[in-house]
Design an enzyme around this catalytic site. Structure first.
Site, PDB file in Angstrom:
ATOM      1  N   HIS A  13     -18.485  16.396 -24.419  1.00 34.56           N
ATOM      2  CA  HIS A  13     -17.159  15.784 -24.465  1.00 34.56           C
ATOM      3  C   HIS A  13     -17.297  14.280 -24.588  1.00 34.56           C
ATOM      4  O   HIS A  13     -18.209  13.681 -24.039  1.00 34.56           O
ATOM      5  CB  HIS A  13     -16.306  16.172 -23.248  1.00 34.56           C
ATOM      6  CG  HIS A  13     -16.935  15.919 -21.916  1.00 34.56           C
ATOM      7  ND1 HIS A  13     -17.999  16.641 -21.407  1.00 34.56           N
ATOM      8  CD2 HIS A  13     -16.633  15.012 -20.954  1.00 34.56           C
ATOM      9  CE1 HIS A  13     -18.302  16.202 -20.197  1.00 34.56           C
ATOM     10  NE2 HIS A  13     -17.503  15.213 -19.913  1.00 34.56           N
ATOM     11  N   HIS A  51     -15.185  10.776 -24.079  1.00 37.07           N
ATOM     12  CA  HIS A  51     -14.025  10.183 -23.414  1.00 37.07           C
ATOM     13  C   HIS A  51     -13.444   9.069 -24.279  1.00 37.07           C
ATOM     14  O   HIS A  51     -14.190   8.232 -24.789  1.00 37.07           O
ATOM     15  CB  HIS A  51     -14.435   9.529 -22.085  1.00 37.07           C
ATOM     16  CG  HIS A  51     -15.012  10.459 -21.077  1.00 37.07           C
ATOM     17  ND1 HIS A  51     -14.290  10.929 -20.002  1.00 37.07           N
ATOM     18  CD2 HIS A  51     -16.255  11.002 -20.955  1.00 37.07           C
ATOM     19  CE1 HIS A  51     -15.068  11.718 -19.260  1.00 37.07           C
ATOM     20  NE2 HIS A  51     -16.258  11.776 -19.816  1.00 37.07           N
TER      21      HIS A  51
END
Ligand SMILES: [Zn+2]
Length: 119
Positions: free
Chosen positions: A99, A101
């Site tokens: 992931h 950010h």
């Protein structure tokens, strides 16, 4: 991966505030966020980190990161963004599904991303 929370979000089997979705990438609000508008961008397929992701998939993820970042700056007081990824336990990765950010920044928001040892 069966028990991965981000895979569940990608399949619509766990709640998330989705802000973008394509065939291969999904983005949703971080909860809780570091700043207002903090967003996570993930591939729908399970990869652990930048260390094992398919390069073409990573390009798609980063393209979405760029587009969403461009949309954030100039709205809601956002003047800048931090783009952050943790790849590996010692980099403080906590969910082992890649992931990225997007952390919106505002003038004088008081957040210091660069606390350096010894300073
Ligand atoms: Zn996963």
């Amino acid at each position: 991966m069966k028990d991965c929370i981000f895979c569940k979000i990608a399949r619509g089997q766990a709640p998330a505030s989705v802000v973008f979705e394509s065939d291969s990438v999904i983005a949703f609000e971080a909860a809780p966020g570091v700043t207002s508008g903090h967003t996570l961008v993930i591939p729908k397929r399970h990869f652990e980190s930048v260390l094992d992701v398919d390069p073409d998939i990573f390009k798609e993820v980063m393209s979405v990161v760029q587009t969403l970042s461009q949309k954030k700056v100039g709205k809601d007081g956002v003047t800048a963004v931090n783009i952050l990824n943790a790849s590996g336990k010692d980099a403080q990765q906590s969910i082992f599904h890649l992931h990225v950010h997007i952390i919106p920044r505002r003038k004088d928001d008081g957040l210091d991303m660069w606390i350096r040892e010894g300073l």
